[in-house]
Write a protein that holds these residues in place. Structure first.
Motif, PDB file in Angstrom:
ATOM      1  N   THR A 212     -13.138 -64.816   2.125  1.00  0.00           N
ATOM      2  CA  THR A 212     -12.248 -65.099   1.135  1.00  0.00           C
ATOM      3  C   THR A 212     -12.750 -66.802   0.506  1.00  0.00           C
ATOM      4  O   THR A 212     -12.556 -67.610   1.391  1.00  0.00           O
ATOM      5  CB  THR A 212     -10.946 -65.203   1.463  1.00  0.00           C
ATOM      6  OG1 THR A 212     -10.425 -63.742   2.032  1.00  0.00           O
ATOM      7  CG2 THR A 212     -10.078 -65.507   0.317  1.00  0.00           C
TER       8      THR A 212
ATOM      9  N   VAL B  36     -11.589 -69.842  -2.417  1.00  0.00           N
ATOM     10  CA  VAL B  36     -10.319 -70.350  -2.991  1.00  0.00           C
ATOM     11  C   VAL B  36     -11.099 -70.964  -4.180  1.00  0.00           C
ATOM     12  O   VAL B  36     -11.926 -72.092  -3.882  1.00  0.00           O
ATOM     13  CB  VAL B  36      -9.580 -71.238  -2.286  1.00  0.00           C
ATOM     14  CG1 VAL B  36      -8.349 -71.406  -3.152  1.00  0.00           C
ATOM     15  CG2 VAL B  36      -9.253 -70.415  -0.910  1.00  0.00           C
TER      16      VAL B  36
ATOM     17  N   TRP C 199     -14.289 -72.200   0.879  1.00  0.00           N
ATOM     18  CA  TRP C 199     -13.867 -70.880   1.637  1.00  0.00           C
ATOM     19  C   TRP C 199     -12.752 -71.132   2.288  1.00  0.00           C
ATOM     20  O   TRP C 199     -12.026 -72.355   2.216  1.00  0.00           O
ATOM     21  CB  TRP C 199     -14.952 -70.986   2.841  1.00  0.00           C
ATOM     22  CG  TRP C 199     -16.362 -70.510   2.654  1.00  0.00           C
ATOM     23  CD1 TRP C 199     -17.452 -71.047   2.823  1.00  0.00           C
ATOM     24  CD2 TRP C 199     -16.702 -69.442   1.719  1.00  0.00           C
ATOM     25  NE1 TRP C 199     -18.551 -70.491   2.331  1.00  0.00           N
ATOM     26  CE2 TRP C 199     -18.061 -69.434   1.815  1.00  0.00           C
ATOM     27  CE3 TRP C 199     -16.098 -68.218   1.428  1.00  0.00           C
ATOM     28  CZ2 TRP C 199     -18.861 -68.327   1.146  1.00  0.00           C
ATOM     29  CZ3 TRP C 199     -17.091 -67.152   0.706  1.00  0.00           C
ATOM     30  CH2 TRP C 199     -18.238 -67.300   0.605  1.00  0.00           C
ATOM     31  N   LYS C 200     -11.765 -70.160   1.979  1.00  0.00           N
ATOM     32  CA  LYS C 200     -10.289 -70.463   2.605  1.00  0.00           C
ATOM     33  C   LYS C 200     -10.206 -70.924   3.853  1.00  0.00           C
ATOM     34  O   LYS C 200      -9.264 -71.681   4.049  1.00  0.00           O
ATOM     35  CB  LYS C 200      -9.753 -69.029   2.517  1.00  0.00           C
ATOM     36  CG  LYS C 200      -8.278 -68.706   2.838  1.00  0.00           C
ATOM     37  CD  LYS C 200      -7.738 -67.405   2.781  1.00  0.00           C
ATOM     38  CE  LYS C 200      -6.467 -67.204   3.174  1.00  0.00           C
ATOM     39  NZ  LYS C 200      -5.890 -65.925   3.306  1.00  0.00           N
ATOM     40  N   LYS C 201     -11.049 -70.626   4.794  1.00  0.00           N
ATOM     41  CA  LYS C 201     -10.952 -71.036   6.198  1.00  0.00           C
ATOM     42  C   LYS C 201     -11.022 -72.358   6.237  1.00  0.00           C
ATOM     43  O   LYS C 201     -10.276 -73.442   6.746  1.00  0.00           O
ATOM     44  CB  LYS C 201     -11.913 -70.214   7.059  1.00  0.00           C
ATOM     45  CG  LYS C 201     -11.467 -68.772   7.496  1.00  0.00           C
ATOM     46  CD  LYS C 201     -12.114 -68.339   8.439  1.00  0.00           C
ATOM     47  CE  LYS C 201     -11.965 -66.945   8.957  1.00  0.00           C
ATOM     48  NZ  LYS C 201     -12.820 -66.249  10.015  1.00  0.00           N
TER      49      LYS C 201
ATOM     50  N   ALA D 107      -1.905 -70.349   5.594  1.00  0.00           N
ATOM     51  CA  ALA D 107      -2.001 -69.130   4.276  1.00  0.00           C
ATOM     52  C   ALA D 107      -1.141 -69.196   3.391  1.00  0.00           C
ATOM     53  O   ALA D 107      -1.070 -68.983   2.184  1.00  0.00           O
ATOM     54  CB  ALA D 107      -2.774 -67.959   4.968  1.00  0.00           C
TER      55      ALA D 107
ATOM     56  N   LEU E  41      -0.870 -71.508   0.707  1.00  0.00           N
ATOM     57  CA  LEU E  41      -1.722 -71.260  -0.468  1.00  0.00           C
ATOM     58  C   LEU E  41      -1.484 -70.074  -1.098  1.00  0.00           C
ATOM     59  O   LEU E  41      -1.700 -70.061  -2.501  1.00  0.00           O
ATOM     60  CB  LEU E  41      -3.419 -71.057   0.150  1.00  0.00           C
ATOM     61  CG  LEU E  41      -4.056 -71.949   0.989  1.00  0.00           C
ATOM     62  CD1 LEU E  41      -5.519 -71.481   1.504  1.00  0.00           C
ATOM     63  CD2 LEU E  41      -4.120 -73.131   0.090  1.00  0.00           C
TER      64      LEU E  41
ATOM     65  N   PHE F 183      -7.923 -66.174  -5.234  1.00  0.00           N
ATOM     66  CA  PHE F 183      -8.740 -65.797  -4.121  1.00  0.00           C
ATOM     67  C   PHE F 183      -9.668 -64.729  -4.785  1.00  0.00           C
ATOM     68  O   PHE F 183      -9.424 -64.102  -5.415  1.00  0.00           O
ATOM     69  CB  PHE F 183      -7.852 -65.100  -2.821  1.00  0.00           C
ATOM     70  CG  PHE F 183      -6.914 -65.997  -2.317  1.00  0.00           C
ATOM     71  CD1 PHE F 183      -7.194 -67.494  -2.240  1.00  0.00           C
ATOM     72  CD2 PHE F 183      -5.996 -65.759  -1.669  1.00  0.00           C
ATOM     73  CE1 PHE F 183      -6.449 -68.172  -1.476  1.00  0.00           C
ATOM     74  CE2 PHE F 183      -5.181 -66.565  -0.550  1.00  0.00           C
ATOM     75  CZ  PHE F 183      -5.227 -67.824  -0.607  1.00  0.00           C
TER      76      PHE F 183
END
Length: 846
Positions: A220, A222, A252-254, A264, A267, A278
């Motif tokens: 994922t 962002v 990256w989301k992580k 999360a 976000l 996303f």
């Protein structure tokens, strides 16, 4: 699906159909109906099959597609695209291509390479394609048998025929009670009859398993979608958006959650406000190495500079043999030659014989070239191999480091190929077919890509040697008119001397009353390195604890019930059950308390393996730290890297291992190398035995004295007078190769002759023997007078994994097997119960 009825794999004109299509064609979705001829992945099928292309499907030449075939779905390769199907085919019977699995895998020169592999190694094109592709790309459904546990009555096996009982027992022994039909047929003679019997009783069921496809790995991302922020944001939300903006508006989301120390859920609230979005993005799975300090090119010795200049002068195809003694700096020559290739916008391919060599070599390459380095070998996950393979297609300048299968990496702009330790037998594939040699394929690929091929070794193979040098009584001299260039690195870096080699006669050790696996000389040397806080490598040809277990009363030897070999004892830990294992089929059993033949309790371990040597070291030198390095200790992923890294960082004093540690290890702290038993290498029933023994002993000796401290080598043997031992003692490759080549020439063995080995196996001993005789007779009728037929004869180990093995050796006095005989008709003499493999240029004749 309709067979196009073309003898594609055998017709003389077939080559041009694949390598040079009759017209350039790129099909995209259109309103007109299109068709394709597809090479399908189904065992026993020869030829092309015609399929129609759905109007909404984009297809190109060389695409890998999934197609229906009979009652299953299988993978195939698009060979040709057609405006109209063959006139003799009924359009109503032609089935649709289901989907495109991968596109753009096969440029023209790649097709030519695969076809040459298929032709030379006497196999079908699909087998060559499958060995070249990463696993899982060509999937097919398969018929499987599943046990119906709820319908199985107690004592069911008593109501079955013998064949059905064997199948039932196999299914019951398997955890899920599930096997493919092909596996059951390979294990039980007449399995189809037993399967029908069990199906009628409803004790088993048959089903079709769908092809397993490798899925892309998604992650994922962002993305910042609004640059101007309103007052509806909290200070914490504003801080997160600022971090995202500082990283270019996308993360990256992580990574964002970690850097912003958020969650999360937070976000998701920002998404609801419309500031970010996303999206799922594919990321390529790659082997992740350890971050390396940046390395710069080293100052070359005059010999290195001369070799590099010759390599850089090549503007097209050329083969260069880089013969450098151990520690002479061959890798630095590779690195600087590859740097030139990358500057030209091209890519390089570096092959090594063992997976164990890749971590140390990869680390050094990454220190020099960073993220341009990719790794490809069988210990990667299927996803990593698939993604690495796809990355090579992109055309960006890069370096692929891998084992023999990496020779098929589809680099579109290849500028250089390097085979490090080119002499090593691991470059030869024994199974599955085709039984290709990476050195041979690398030479073909270099020709097709018009680029240089470097063959590097301290002990070059005799095949490579005769291509560029002549052997005379005064040593070895380059031949000026050969196409293969000879490049020499005769000295170690820094003018370090090659380590002196001491030969210990173990017969004298026994006469002195020393029954230890270590001679007094080796014990003293180990004591010395302990006092100096240095490191040692101990080499033993076999893993495990003991070579075999025998009864001291009657002489009975514990043997594998499925193979004609003795079981080896494997030690686990103090007090554990004694485990016996077969190194061929991996059969394991507990050691009995008494002899199965005479009931004597006196069972004794004989011979030595890596486990026993490790135990003996621990007993004699309890303060020394030991690492065992063999196939038992390196099974998990990254185990090679971890063990070598621990040894380099001085977490251990002694490294005990098998052939793995003889190749390519460059560890400055090693000042002692001990060969615990050289005799296991010397006395083998193979014409290459002397060459392999010399190469192995010379290579392992070369691990000593590569740092500032001088090294020493001790070789223990019961045959100190053996010619190989004498030449290894003096590091005398010239003398060894001269003598060995003279013997090969007198007997017309490679490189002065050609061999083809036909291997036959079956679970029925009489059946395989009968087929072997019939095929040998057929060979006599097929071959001209330049060929000799030797055999048939049982293999040196006749039974392996319940299968009896026979073989036939075809020998030709010509140096090159450029015009191989057509042996396709031999299959007519081989029954379905017998498996036949044709091995061109075999390395192992056993």
């Amino acid at each position: 699906m309709v067979n196009s009825d073309r003898s594609y794999l055998t017709a003389p004109s077939a080559t041009s159909l694949v390598a040079e299509p009759t017209e350039e064609y790129h099909h995209t979705a259109s309103s007109q109906q299109q068709w394709a001829e597809i090479l399908v992945d189904v065992p026993g099928v020869q030829g092309l099959y015609t399929y129609s292309l759905p109007k909404d499907l984009s297809v190109q030449l060389g695409d890998i597609v999934s197609v229906p075939f009979g009652m299953q779905v299988t993978g195939g390769i698009v060979i040709r695209l057609l405006e109209t199907p063959p006139a003799d085919l009924d359009r109503e019977r032609i089935r649709d291509v289901e989907d495109v699995i991968s596109s753009g895998f096969f440029p023209d020169d790649y097709w030519q390479l695969l076809q040459r592999v298929a032709e030379y190694y006497l196999t079908d094109l699909m087998s060559a394609i499958k060995v070249a592709l990463p696993p899982g790309l060509l999937g097919r459904s398969q018929r499987r048998i599943r046990l119906c546990q709820n319908k199985l009555p107690p004592g069911a096996e008593t109501f079955c025929s013998n064949v059905a009982r064997q199948i039932l027992q196999l299914l019951q022994q398997q955890k899920d009670g599930n096997y493919s039909i092909n596996y059951l047929r390979s294990q039980v003679k007449g399995a189809s009859r037993g399967i029908r019997e069990l199906s009628k009783r409803n004790w088993i069921e048959s089903y079709l398993e769908s092809p397993r496809r490798i899925q892309a790995k998604l992650q994922t991302a962002v993305t910042l979608v609004i640059e101007s922020w309103l007052e509806d944001l909290t200070p914490r939300q504003t801080e997160i958006l600022q971090i995202l903006r500082n990283n270019g508006g996308e993360m990256w989301k992580k990574a964002l959650i970690k850097e912003a120390r958020t969650t999360a859920a937070t976000l998701n609230k920002i998404i609801a406000l419309g500031y970010i979005t996303f999206s799922e993005r594919e990321i390529l799975r790659k082997e992740q190495g350890i971050a390396q300090k940046t390395d710069i090119p080293q100052q070359l010795t005059p010999d290195q500079a001369t070799a590099l200049k010759e390599i850089n002068n090549q503007t097209g195809y050329a083969q260069l043999l880089l013969h450098g003694v151990t520690g002479s700096g061959k890798t630095e020559v590779y690195l600087q030659a590859i740097a030139t290739i990358l500057e030209q916008g091209k890519s390089a391919l570096v092959l090594v014989p063992e997976i164990g060599l890749t971590p140390q070599l990869t680390d050094r390459f990454r220190a020099r070239f960073g993220e341009q380095v990719c790794v490809y070998h069988s210990k990667l996950s299927d996803g990593e191999r698939y993604d690495t393979w796809r990355q090579t297609i992109q055309g960006e300048p890069q370096i692929i480091i891998g084992t023999r299968s990496a020779i098929f990496a589809p680099l579109p702009n290849l500028g250089l190929i390097v085979l490090d330790e080119e002499h090593d037998s691991s470059f030869k594939q024994n199974r599955p077919i085709p039984t290709y040699h990476a050195r041979t394929v690398a030479n073909w690929r270099a020709e097709l890509n018009n680029c240089p091929l470097i063959l590097g070794s301290a002990t070059p193979s005799l095949e490579s040697l005769v291509n560029c040098r002549e052997v005379g009584t005064n040593g070895i001299r380059p031949i000026d008119n050969q196409t293969t260039y000879y490049l020499s690195l005769p000295e170690r870096i820094g003018s370090r001397p090659l380590p002196p080699v001491e030969i210990v006669d173990m017969r004298e050790e026994l006469n002195r009353g020393n029954k230890s696996v270590f001679s007094l000389s080796l014990q003293n040397a180990i004591t010395d390195i302990q006092a100096r806080q240095q490191q040692a490598i101990l080499f033993i040809p076999r893993r495990g604890h003991s070579t075999f277990v025998s009864c001291r009363s009657c002489g009975f030897v514990m043997e594998c019930p499925h193979c004609d070999v003795s079981l080896s004892y494997h030690y686990t830990h103090e007090g554990a059950a004694k485990l016996l294992r077969c190194h061929y089929c991996n059969y394991t059993s507990l050691q009995p308390d008494t002899c199965p033949q005479c009931c004597s309790p006196y069972l004794k371990f004989f011979g030595s393996g890596t486990q026993k040597v490790t135990q003996e070291i621990s007993k004699l030198y309890p303060d020394l730290r030991v690492i065992r390095f063999d196939s038992d200790t390196t099974r998990r992923k990254n185990a090679h890297r971890d063990l070598i890294a621990r040894f380099i960082s001085k977490e251990a004093d002694i490294l005990v291992g098998t052939q793995m540690l003889t190749k390519g290890l460059d560890i400055a702290g090693v000042t002692l190398v001990g060969v615990v038993s050289a005799d296991g290498l010397l006395h083998r029933s193979d014409y290459r035995a002397a060459e392999r023994a010399f190469q192995t002993l010379t290579q392992v000796a070369g691990r000593a004295g590569r740092g500032d401290e001088p090294g020493k080598v001790i070789i223990q043997t019961y045959s100190p007078e053996h010619p190989v031992i004498r030449t290894v003692k003096h590091h005398d490759y010239a003398s060894f190769s001269t003598t060995e080549l003279e013997q090969r020439q007198a007997l017309s063995y490679p490189p002065y002759g050609s061999l083809i080995l036909i291997r036959l196996s079956s679970i029925e001993e009489s059946e395989v023997q009968k087929n072997a005789s019939a095929i040998a007779d057929a060979c006599i009728d097929l071959l001209d007078e330049s060929w000799s037929v030797l055999g048939p004869a049982p293999a040196s180990i006749m039974k392996v994994a319940r299968r009896y093995r026979w073989q036939i050796l075809l020998k030709n006095t010509e140096t090159q097997t450029s015009n191989l005989p057509d042996l396709s008709s031999l299959k007519e003499h081989c029954s379905q119960a017998v498996s036949m493999t044709i091995d061109v240029d075999p390395i192992n004749i056993d």
